[in-house]
Scaffold this motif. Structure first.
Motif, short mmCIF file in Angstrom:
data_model
loop_
_atom_site.label_atom_id
_atom_site.label_comp_id
_atom_site.label_asym_id
_atom_site.label_seq_id
_atom_site.Cartn_x
_atom_site.Cartn_y
_atom_site.Cartn_z
N GLU A 155 0.80 -1.22 0.00
CA GLU A 155 0.00 0.00 0.00
C GLU A 155 0.84 1.27 0.00
O GLU A 155 0.31 2.37 -0.16
CB GLU A 155 -0.96 0.02 1.19
N LEU A 156 2.14 1.13 0.19
CA LEU A 156 3.01 2.31 0.20
C LEU A 156 2.73 3.19 -1.01
O LEU A 156 2.65 4.41 -0.92
CB LEU A 156 4.48 1.88 0.13
N LYS A 157 2.51 2.52 -2.12
CA LYS A 157 2.47 3.25 -3.37
C LYS A 157 1.23 4.11 -3.53
O LYS A 157 1.25 5.08 -4.30
CB LYS A 157 2.55 2.26 -4.51
N ILE A 158 0.17 3.76 -2.82
CA ILE A 158 -1.04 4.55 -3.03
C ILE A 158 -0.86 5.99 -2.56
O ILE A 158 -1.62 6.85 -2.92
CB ILE A 158 -2.26 3.96 -2.30
N PHE A 159 0.20 6.23 -1.79
CA PHE A 159 0.40 7.60 -1.32
C PHE A 159 1.33 8.40 -2.22
O PHE A 159 1.63 9.53 -1.95
CB PHE A 159 0.90 7.60 0.12
N GLY A 194 -2.38 2.47 -12.62
CA GLY A 194 -3.80 2.22 -12.78
C GLY A 194 -4.68 3.03 -11.84
O GLY A 194 -5.88 2.92 -11.87
N ASN A 195 -4.08 3.86 -11.02
CA ASN A 195 -4.91 4.69 -10.15
C ASN A 195 -5.74 5.66 -10.98
O ASN A 195 -6.89 5.90 -10.71
CB ASN A 195 -4.04 5.50 -9.18
N TYR A 203 -9.80 5.97 -1.98
CA TYR A 203 -8.96 4.78 -2.09
C TYR A 203 -7.75 4.86 -1.15
O TYR A 203 -7.38 3.89 -0.50
CB TYR A 203 -8.50 4.65 -3.55
N ARG A 204 -7.16 6.04 -1.08
CA ARG A 204 -6.01 6.20 -0.19
C ARG A 204 -6.39 6.04 1.28
O ARG A 204 -5.69 5.39 2.05
CB ARG A 204 -5.38 7.58 -0.38
N ARG A 261 -8.97 -1.85 -7.93
CA ARG A 261 -7.79 -1.84 -8.78
C ARG A 261 -7.97 -2.68 -10.03
O ARG A 261 -7.57 -2.27 -11.12
CB ARG A 261 -6.58 -2.35 -7.99
N SER A 262 -8.54 -3.85 -9.86
CA SER A 262 -8.51 -4.76 -11.00
C SER A 262 -9.66 -4.53 -11.96
O SER A 262 -9.49 -4.55 -13.17
CB SER A 262 -8.52 -6.20 -10.51
N LYS A 263 -10.86 -4.29 -11.41
CA LYS A 263 -12.00 -4.17 -12.31
C LYS A 263 -12.35 -2.72 -12.56
O LYS A 263 -13.28 -2.42 -13.27
CB LYS A 263 -13.21 -4.86 -11.69
#
Ligand code: HEM
Lengths: 335, 261
Positions: A316-320, A328-329, B170-171, B223-225
């Motif tokens: 989850e580090l990357k979501i920040f 893909g965000n 999401y975050r 994320r996937s769908k």
């Protein structure tokens, strides 16, 4: 039919199936904990569900491992790689936790021991028949200033083949470890030493709270209801504190199974029930309740827990990171 | 001391309410001064909330992580703090309209469920004396705060029928999910030490797992769908309802090892 098999396997190990299984598990747990709170986890259906989840997860993690090798070759960069690796670590963590749980279910053992001071019990035996015994040397309740319990301590000795192996203290949150066995402080209680007398016949016994004794040569029975260390009428059957300021035994009398009286007797006082019939509570013997447990799955579950936490944090580090860099965000950035 | 704590909490509650109302008004007309006033009220509320926490810590001589009362105090405070952090980082201000009311709801539940508790505490029972418990509760509070933030942002999107904040929902959920995962594992470590069983399917554990699963599904499908917008928002809201049930429902309706006694 290898092709069909392949298809089924593929569908079964898909993420869709995984998500569906998780949803089912959640639904089952929710229903179970409201309808059968004490036993739903023993239902066969529930366990089958977890086993299916285990296989689904294992196969899809295996597939991901293979895929990541290809991705690695194609050069996704160190960050993309990190995310992929952390996901694998995370999923392997969950798999190990499930494995640990299953091993415990099938091979783990757990027993409850009730030991009064001086008593011994067998806790393990090796193949050659050499036994390990535990002996309670003393049980102690530490109190806070306001006399609420702060700790329960069992001072114990371990004997192997009758030779003293080690001495230690077991308390809540501080179990004793001995060769794969763990012993926990679980609870405690008091045995009551009682002497009854009917027409000159004296009987001595040591009983658990709640037990009923017959008085010789009569239709009288006495139920040793409860030991109260600090008796106070204002508190009823509850003890005012854990200190033995006013120790009493609460008992009730029955004649022909009909309640005939109730009382709170001091220790060492002979109580006349009827002419020639007596009961006396001579003393109290505290006992400890220990839980002895052997869980060969614990190392797996423990390792799984660590990998799982590590994997989740890394994944989850990357979501920040700033939007746009995420994989893909934001679809727009990719396209 | 109890009286001062209670007064601080009343003040915090009032300020959270005012702040929420100002956020609503500000959102209707996009007036920056209203947003500013709302933020000041939120900060003031957080300060009063913090005062109560500090006084409680001084009174009991231990971190405020040991009973339902302290959990709620901290939960509310962390929720507001995370929101203020989010506002500072994202420059978005609409979320406050829902979030501050969530905070007010959480804090008011103290006055409804444990009105006599402000000056009251008992020494720790033996099972609760463990560093694992402290870290377990701390991570749970952070998780719950993040889920509250996620739920507030998701509600705003549902009201506005848009999905511009999806990434921030999401975050919040992702961060909360990390903390919830850690909390569940640490809780298992603690239970293993205290009772000899790391997982016993008691109601609290079971509902924490259900909560965890809902958010795990959200993260998977997000994320996937590419599940975004409406459905994803509903799921985040459902997750937060489960969070609240895991806390209130299990503590006050069902009982188990986790009821603080
Ligand atoms: C069965 C097939 C499964 C597949 C193919 C799968 C695949 C994935 C993928 C691709 C992600 C990362 C999401 C992304 O970056 O796109 C992920 C994350 C995760 N998975 Fe799974 N998963 C499966 C089952 C499970 C199960 C059964 C569990 C738990 C019991 C689980 C727990 C998690 C968790 C906790 C995450 C981190 C949350 C996230 O970032 O999405 N997964 N999984």
């Amino acid at each position: 039919m290898p092709e069909l098999f392949h298809k089924v396997l593929k569908a079964f190990s898909s993420m869709k199936a995984g998500v569906l299984l998780l949803a089912l598990l959640a639904l089952f747990s929710a229903l179970g904990s409201t309808l059968l709170p004490d036993s739903f986890n023993h239902l066969i259906l529930f366990n089958i569900l977890i086993i299916i989840l285990f296989f689904n997860l294992s196969i899809c993690t295996f597939n991901r491992c293979r895929r990541i090798k290809r991705l690695w070759g194609a050069g996704t960069g160190i960050i993309g790689g990190l995310r992929q690796w952390s996901l694998i670590i995370l999923h392997i963590g969950v798999i190990l936790i499930l494995i640990g749980g299953m091993i415990n279910n099938w091979f783990g053992e757990s027993a409850t021991l009730r030991l009064a001071e001086g008593e011994q019990a067998l806790i393990a035996q090796d193949k050659s028949g050499v036994g390990v015994n535990i002996q309670l040397e003393g049980f102690e309740i530490e109190l806070y200033e306001n006399s609420m319990p702060s700790q329960y301590l069992s001072h114990v000795s371990l004997y192997k083949n009758s030779k003293l192996e080690q001495q230690s203290t077991i308390s809540v949150n501080h179990p004793l470890r001995y060769e794969g066995i763990k012993i926990y402080q679980q609870s405690y209680g008091n045995l009551v030493e009682v002497e009854t007398e009917g027409q000159g016949q004296v009987d001595s016994s040591t009983v658990l709270e709640g037990q009923i004794l017959e008085i010789a040569d009569s239709k009288w029975q006495v139920k040793v209801f409860k030991y109260v260390p600090d008796f106070d009428l204002a508190y009823g059957m509850e003890s005012k504190s854990l200190q033995p300021n006013n120790p009493r035994v609460i008992y009730s009398l029955y004649q022909d199974k009909v309640m005939a009286g109730i009382g709170a007797a001091p220790l060492g006082e002979k109580i006349e029930i009827a002419s020639g019939y007596y009961v006396e509570f001579k003393g109290i013997k505290p006992y400890t309740v220990l839980k002895v447990k052997e869980d060969p799955g614990l190392p797996y579950a423990g390792a799984g827990g660590i990998l799982f936490m590590l994997g989740v944090v890394l994944a989850e580090l990357k979501i920040f990171s700033k939007p746009g860099q995420g994989n893909g965000n934001r679809k727009a950035v990719v396209e | 001391m109890g009286v001062i704590i209670k007064s601080s909490l009343v003040l915090a509650l009032i300020l959270y309410f005012i702040s929420g109302t100002l956020y609503v008004l500000g959102g209707k007309k996009e007036v920056q001064t209203l947003f500013l006033a709302a933020k000041v009220a939120a900060l003031g509320g957080a300060l009063a909330n913090l005062t109560a926490l500090v006084l409680r810590t001084m009174m009991t001589g231990r971190l405020p992580l040991t009973d339902g009362y302290e959990f709620l105090l901290l939960f509310t405070w962390v929720t507001v703090l995370l929101y203020l952090l989010y506002e500072k980082l994202s420059k978005n201000k609409q979320g406050g309209a829902v979030l501050m009311f969530i905070a007010a709801f959480l804090l008011s539940s103290i006055f409804i469920l444990m009105p006599e508790h402000h000056g009251r505490y008992t020494p720790l029972m033996p099972a609760l004396k463990s560093p694992w418990l402290t870290s377990h509760v701390l991570s749970a509070v952070l998780a719950y705060g993040a889920f509250a933030l996620g739920a507030a942002l998701a509600s705003i999107q549902l009201i506005r029928k848009d999905s511009v904040e999806d990434i921030n929902v999401y975050r919040a959920v992702g961060g909360g999910f990390v903390m919830l995962s850690i909390s569940i594992v640490l809780g298992g470590v603690w239970a293993e030490q205290a009772w000899g069983t790391y997982w016993s399917w008691d109601p609290k554990e079971t509902w924490a797992l259900i909560t965890w699963i809902i958010y795990a599904i959200y993260l998977h499908v997000y994320r996937s769908k590419g599940w975004r917008g409406h459905n994803a928002n509903l799921m985040v809201l459902a997750g937060f309802v489960l969070v609240l049930f895991t806390f209130f429902g299990v503590n006050y309706l069902l009982s188990g090892l986790h009821s603080y006694g």
